[in-house]
Design an enzyme around this catalytic site. Structure first.
Site, PDB file in Angstrom:
ATOM      1  N   ASP A  77       0.831  -1.203   0.000  1.00 15.35           N
ATOM      2  CA  ASP A  77       0.000   0.000   0.000  1.00 15.35           C
ATOM      3  C   ASP A  77       0.860   1.245   0.000  1.00 15.35           C
ATOM      4  O   ASP A  77       2.068   1.196   0.271  1.00 15.35           O
ATOM      5  CB  ASP A  77      -0.940   0.007   1.200  1.00 15.35           C
ATOM      6  CG  ASP A  77      -0.204   0.033   2.538  1.00 15.35           C
ATOM      7  OD1 ASP A  77       0.782  -0.723   2.674  1.00 15.35           O
ATOM      8  OD2 ASP A  77      -0.592   0.806   3.438  1.00 15.35           O
ATOM      9  N   GLU A 144       0.101  -1.272   5.553  1.00 12.22           N
ATOM     10  CA  GLU A 144       1.117  -0.882   6.536  1.00 12.22           C
ATOM     11  C   GLU A 144       0.882   0.539   7.031  1.00 12.22           C
ATOM     12  O   GLU A 144       1.092   0.850   8.198  1.00 12.22           O
ATOM     13  CB  GLU A 144       2.516  -1.006   5.910  1.00 12.22           C
ATOM     14  CG  GLU A 144       3.667  -0.786   6.873  1.00 12.22           C
ATOM     15  CD  GLU A 144       4.160   0.652   6.945  1.00 12.22           C
ATOM     16  OE1 GLU A 144       4.999   0.948   7.808  1.00 12.22           O
ATOM     17  OE2 GLU A 144       3.700   1.492   6.137  1.00 12.22           O
ATOM     18  N   GLU A 145       0.427   1.397   6.127  1.00  9.00           N
ATOM     19  CA  GLU A 145       0.407   2.831   6.419  1.00  9.00           C
ATOM     20  C   GLU A 145      -0.709   3.254   7.368  1.00  9.00           C
ATOM     21  O   GLU A 145      -0.586   4.264   8.042  1.00  9.00           O
ATOM     22  CB  GLU A 145       0.295   3.627   5.107  1.00  9.00           C
ATOM     23  CG  GLU A 145       1.456   3.425   4.134  1.00  9.00           C
ATOM     24  CD  GLU A 145       2.750   4.066   4.597  1.00  9.00           C
ATOM     25  OE1 GLU A 145       2.785   4.632   5.702  1.00  9.00           O
ATOM     26  OE2 GLU A 145       3.747   4.004   3.851  1.00  9.00           O
ATOM     27  N   ASP A 168      11.943  -1.343   3.585  1.00 10.07           N
ATOM     28  CA  ASP A 168      11.074  -0.183   3.798  1.00 10.07           C
ATOM     29  C   ASP A 168      11.799   0.939   4.526  1.00 10.07           C
ATOM     30  O   ASP A 168      11.186   1.715   5.243  1.00 10.07           O
ATOM     31  CB  ASP A 168       9.828  -0.619   4.581  1.00 10.07           C
ATOM     32  CG  ASP A 168       8.757   0.463   4.630  1.00 10.07           C
ATOM     33  OD1 ASP A 168       8.744   1.328   3.743  1.00 10.07           O
ATOM     34  OD2 ASP A 168       7.936   0.435   5.563  1.00 10.07           O
ATOM     35  N   HIS A 457       5.226  10.555   2.284  1.00  8.43           N
ATOM     36  CA  HIS A 457       3.876  10.891   2.756  1.00  8.43           C
ATOM     37  C   HIS A 457       3.462  12.291   2.313  1.00  8.43           C
ATOM     38  O   HIS A 457       2.479  12.826   2.827  1.00  8.43           O
ATOM     39  CB  HIS A 457       3.739  10.753   4.278  1.00  8.43           C
ATOM     40  CG  HIS A 457       3.980   9.370   4.785  1.00  8.43           C
ATOM     41  ND1 HIS A 457       3.832   9.035   6.124  1.00  8.43           N
ATOM     42  CD2 HIS A 457       4.357   8.228   4.174  1.00  8.43           C
ATOM     43  CE1 HIS A 457       4.104   7.759   6.282  1.00  8.43           C
ATOM     44  NE2 HIS A 457       4.434   7.239   5.110  1.00  8.43           N
TER      45      HIS A 457
END
Length: 483
Positions: A77, A144-145, A168, A457
């Site tokens: 994701d 995950e987010e 990551d 982000h």
């Protein structure tokens, strides 16, 4: 500067394919189908668990049959954020990338390199026939987010590997061996609408252009928080006059520092000019406060049409809570080896106005469990005193460093051979899935690496292209030499 060639080509080819596939957190169905088809077309064992995690297994290459099984892991994701004036549908549109000097970035949206580039490394290895490796288990986790749902749902007996490399991380040359745990605090202010007092003037204050960033990794960089900035102004004005809150919206993700926001409020008409003057003085102060760390904020205030307002005491207490609540780094780690690292922090991430409820979301992090509990309780107590209904959720554990890691020993040795310099072995003030995976697989030796990313982000997210090749070379050397 001329545009840089995208190398390793096989990795960026996979990344380009991934960026054609919509994959917002909690909506990874198309990506899961892509991975299933990829495994099938390559004749590789492919499994999907009930949570949506995908596991693709590749046998050892000739001569490597006795090497230990290695798990490669990334999440499928991505954080979906865009510039306010960009027309983009994250559920249907492909990410549009371009090269800017040494950087790969996207046109007005998040790039998805967090963690699409990790996925691309795994697919490039699965697709290859010229790389030496033992048996490989490629694990692709979901969501995950926004809750680490995939890692939470991972089954204890699904993986057989002895070592795990999480892909990551965001700084080439750094090997991460521990991470913070965290919790999310939702604070609900329930209200009723009422007519504003007669003779009130309506205004909307807004901010945009702040850098924002990751609420863990960037929390110590003195980035302006749009919610806290607007809250400071509202609190000052509320202390001088009868200010009535109408609507407040700022921030999109509970793991991002909010970059922009708008708040609609009403004041007695006689105070209009005073509020305008105060705004100009206040924003000049904010510009000076952040002139080095966050210099491009844009501030505006304008008149608006009259609307029903939030009942007085709810609006007043909400503003007081935003002013009072802890935000940013609280303490640094006490261990001398990682004293550079934030130990405990909190980030006020979202304010969202809906009919009859305004929700404030804050996230807390710490690599010390008792300190995480204390920080979460501090935030909870602040909002409880303001009359909010508080719900804490999505708690996840930290990941403790393994001082006897054979995987890290090999990774450090191979890095020195390749680049003639020492990598840094570090902890990170962010949540990595390694914390949850290590709970279920306590005997698996883990580390995390990745190419250099910046402004994750946010729509300014970018990948430093030369570091992608360095991580690829390092990864292949580890696969070849882990015994």
């Amino acid at each position: 500067m001329t545009n840089m060639e995208l190398k390793p080509a096989r990795v960026f080819e996979q990344f380009a394919k991934i960026n054609q596939i919509p994959r917002p957190s909690k909506h990874e169905e198309k990506m899961i189908e892509f991975l299933k088809e990829f495994g099938k077309s390559h004749n590789l064992e492919t499994k999907v668990d009930k949570t949506g995690n995908v596991l693709i297994t590749k046998s050892a290459t000739k001569g490597m049959e006795n090497a230990p099984t290695i798990i490669l892991q990334s999440h499928i994701d991505m954080v979906c954020d865009k510039l306010v004036d960009v027309d983009f549908d994250f559920y249907n549109d492909p990410i549009q990338t371009y090269v800017d000097g040494e950087w790969l970035t996207a046109k007005g949206t998040t790039l998805g390199a967090d963690d699409g580039i990790g996925v691309a490394y795994e697919l490039a290895i699965l697709d290859s026939d010229d790389i030496e490796h033992g048996k490989i288990e490629c694990l692709f986790t979901v969501d995950e987010e926004t809750g680490l749902t995939g890692a939470f749902g991972l089954e204890p007996n699904w993986l057989t590997g002895k070592y795990l490399i999480n892909l990551d991380s965001e700084d080439e040359g750094q090997i991460f061996v521990s991470c913070a745990g965290g919790v999310t605090t939702d604070n609900l202010f329930k209200y009723k609408r009422e007519e504003a007092p007669a003779g009130y003037f309506f205004m909307e204050a807004s901010v945009k252009g702040f850098i924002g960033g990751h609420s863990g990794d960037d929390i110590n960089k003195k980035r302006a928080n749009a919610i806290k900035v607007l809250g400071r102004f509202l609190y000052m004005e509320q202390s001088k006059m009868d200010l009535r809150l109408v609507e407040w919206n700022s921030g999109k993700m509970d793991n991002a520092i909010p970059r922009d926001g708008k708040v609609l409020f009403a004041v007695p008409a006689a105070e209009k000019e005073n509020v305008m003057a105060d705004w100009n003085i206040f924003t000049k102060g904010i510009e000076e406060e952040y002139h080095v760390s966050d210099p491009n904020g844009v501030f505006s205030i304008e008149s608006k049409e009259a609307r029903p307002v939030v009942e007085k005491e709810v609006g007043r207490h909400l503003i007081m809570a935003i002013q009072a609540v802890d935000n940013g780094p609280l303490t640094n780690c006490q261990d001398e080896v990682i004293a550079y690292m934030v130990e405990t922090s909190s980030n006020v991430a979202v304010v969202k106005t809906e009919e009859e409820v305004i929700t404030v979301i804050a996230s807390q992090r710490s690599n010390v469990p008792s300190a995480l509990t204390n920080m979460a309780n501090t935030i909870k107590a602040c909002f409880e005193m303001a009359g909010a209904e508080v719900n804490q959720h999505d708690q996840y554990p930290g990941w403790k460093m393994n001082p006897n890691s054979k995987l890290v020993d090999v990774a450090v040795a191979e890095y020195k051979k390749l680049f003639n310099k020492e990598p840094e072995v570090l902890g990170i003030h962010a949540g990595l899935e390694c914390g949850l995976i290590s709970e279920k697989y306590p005997n698996v030796d883990m580390m995390s690496v990745g190419p250099t990313l910046r402004f994750v982000h946010t729509p300014e997210e970018r990948l430093l292209i030369p570091t992608a090749q360095m991580v690829w070379d390092h990864l292949l050397a580890i696969l070849k030499n882990i015994k």
